[in-house]
Design a protein around this motif. Structure first.
Motif, PDB file in Angstrom:
ATOM      1  N   ASP A  51       0.876  -1.203  -0.003  1.00 28.27           N
ATOM      2  CA  ASP A  51       0.008   0.049  -0.158  1.00 28.27           C
ATOM      3  C   ASP A  51       0.998   1.212  -0.076  1.00 28.27           C
ATOM      4  O   ASP A  51       1.658   1.553   0.928  1.00 28.27           O
ATOM      5  N   THR A  52       0.910   1.869  -0.994  1.00 31.58           N
ATOM      6  CA  THR A  52       1.736   2.996  -1.293  1.00 31.58           C
ATOM      7  C   THR A  52       3.128   2.778  -1.157  1.00 31.58           C
ATOM      8  O   THR A  52       4.067   2.855  -0.256  1.00 31.58           O
ATOM      9  N   CYS A  62       7.325   2.189  -1.226  1.00 33.30           N
ATOM     10  CA  CYS A  62       8.236   2.818  -1.346  1.00 33.30           C
ATOM     11  C   CYS A  62       9.472   1.973  -1.312  1.00 33.30           C
ATOM     12  O   CYS A  62       9.547   0.976  -0.713  1.00 33.30           O
ATOM     13  N   CYS A 114       5.519  -0.924   2.364  1.00 28.78           N
ATOM     14  CA  CYS A 114       4.324   0.056   2.428  1.00 28.78           C
ATOM     15  C   CYS A 114       4.936   1.355   2.912  1.00 28.78           C
ATOM     16  O   CYS A 114       5.727   1.352   3.833  1.00 28.78           O
ATOM     17  N   PRO A 149       9.379   6.738  -3.373  1.00 28.43           N
ATOM     18  CA  PRO A 149       7.792   6.225  -3.767  1.00 28.43           C
ATOM     19  C   PRO A 149       7.761   5.768  -4.981  1.00 28.43           C
ATOM     20  O   PRO A 149       8.313   6.067  -6.088  1.00 28.43           O
ATOM     21  N   SER A 195       2.323   4.745  -6.647  1.00 23.39           N
ATOM     22  CA  SER A 195       2.066   5.725  -5.464  1.00 23.39           C
ATOM     23  C   SER A 195       1.964   7.266  -6.036  1.00 23.39           C
ATOM     24  O   SER A 195       0.889   7.890  -5.450  1.00 23.39           O
ATOM     25  N   VAL A 202      -3.258   8.684   0.667  1.00 22.50           N
ATOM     26  CA  VAL A 202      -1.736   8.394   0.091  1.00 22.50           C
ATOM     27  C   VAL A 202      -1.129   9.698   0.227  1.00 22.50           C
ATOM     28  O   VAL A 202       0.252   9.656   0.449  1.00 22.50           O
TER      29      VAL A 202
END
Length: 185
Positions: free
Chosen positions: A18-19, A21, A30, A61, A65, A74
Motif C-alpha cells: 500500500d503506497t 516505497c 509500504c 515512492p 504511489s 496516499v
C-alpha cells in the motif's frame, strides 16, 4: 522498474503493498509500514531496514504511489516520506554506506537516462556525460599513474580507483536527483 515486483509483499505487514516505497538498500515497503518502523525507534536518526539492517537514508515512492497522490490517505503517507527524506536524505554517509548504495543509485540513474518520459535538467545531463567521457578516456588512454605494461596486475589498481571515484560521483548525482524529487526543496 519503478514498482515492486508483482509477487512480492511488504516485509513489515506481510501484505500487499500500500503506497510502496523503495529504500536505498533496494528493498520495498509500504510507505506507512516503514514510517511505523521509524517511529518505533529513535526519531533523531534514520531507521534500519528490517531485512538487511542498513540505515535507510532515502525512500523513493513508486510510480503508482505518485499517480495516486490526489487521494488523501496516499498524500498523507507521501508527505511523511518526503519529511523523512528531508531529515535524513542529505546527511553525510560513510564510505561503506556509499559503496553499498552504489548499485541502487546507478540503476536509478540508468533508468533516468533511458526513460523517454523523464527529462533531466541540462546541468545534470552535462555532469553525467562529462563523468562518463572522462572515465572512458582514462580507461582507454595509454597514460596511467601506474602503467600496466611495467607493473602488470598492480597497474590496473589506478584504473579501478579512478573508475570507482567516477562511479561514486555518478551515484551522488543520482542521489541528488532522487532527493530533490522526493524530499528536497
Amino acid at each position: 522498474m519503478d514498482d515492486p515486483p508483482g509477487s512480492d509483499m511488504c516485509s513489515v505487514c506481510h501484505g500487499n503493498f500500500d503506497t510502496p516505497c523503495q529504500a536505498n538498500c533496494s528493498h520495498w515497503f509500504c510507505g506507512n509500514c516503514i514510517m511505523l518502523v521509524w517511529h518505533h525507534g529513535s526519531a533523531l536518526q534514520p531507521c534500519k531496514c528490517p531485512l538487511c539492517r542498513r540505515y535507510i537514508t532515502l525512500l523513493v515512492p513508486s510510480e503508482a504511489s505518485l499517480r495516486q497522490a490526489d487521494r488523501p490517505e496516499v498524500a498523507e503517507i507521501l508527505g511523511k516520506v518526503e519529511r523523512y527524506n528531508r531529515y535524513f536524505g542529505d546527511h553525510p554517509r560513510s564510505l561503506i554506506q556509499r559503496g553499498q548504495d552504489l548499485p541502487f543509485f546507478l540503476r536509478r540513474l540508468l533508468r533516468e537516462l533511458i526513460d523517454p518520459n523523464r527529462s533531466l535538467p541540462a546541468l545534470r545531463m552535462a555532469q553525467i556525460c562529462f563523468a562518463m567521457i572522462l572515465l572512458a578516456i582514462y580507461l582507454v588512454s595509454p597514460v596511467d599513474l601506474i602503467p600496466e605494461a611495467i607493473f602488470g596486475l598492480l597497474g590496473y589498481v589506478d584504473d579501478f580507483i579512478v573508475a570507482l571515484v567516477i562511479l561514486f560521483n555518478l551515484a551522488a548525482i543520482s542521489r541528488s536527483i532522487l532527493y530533490h524529487r522526493h524530499g528536497g526543496s
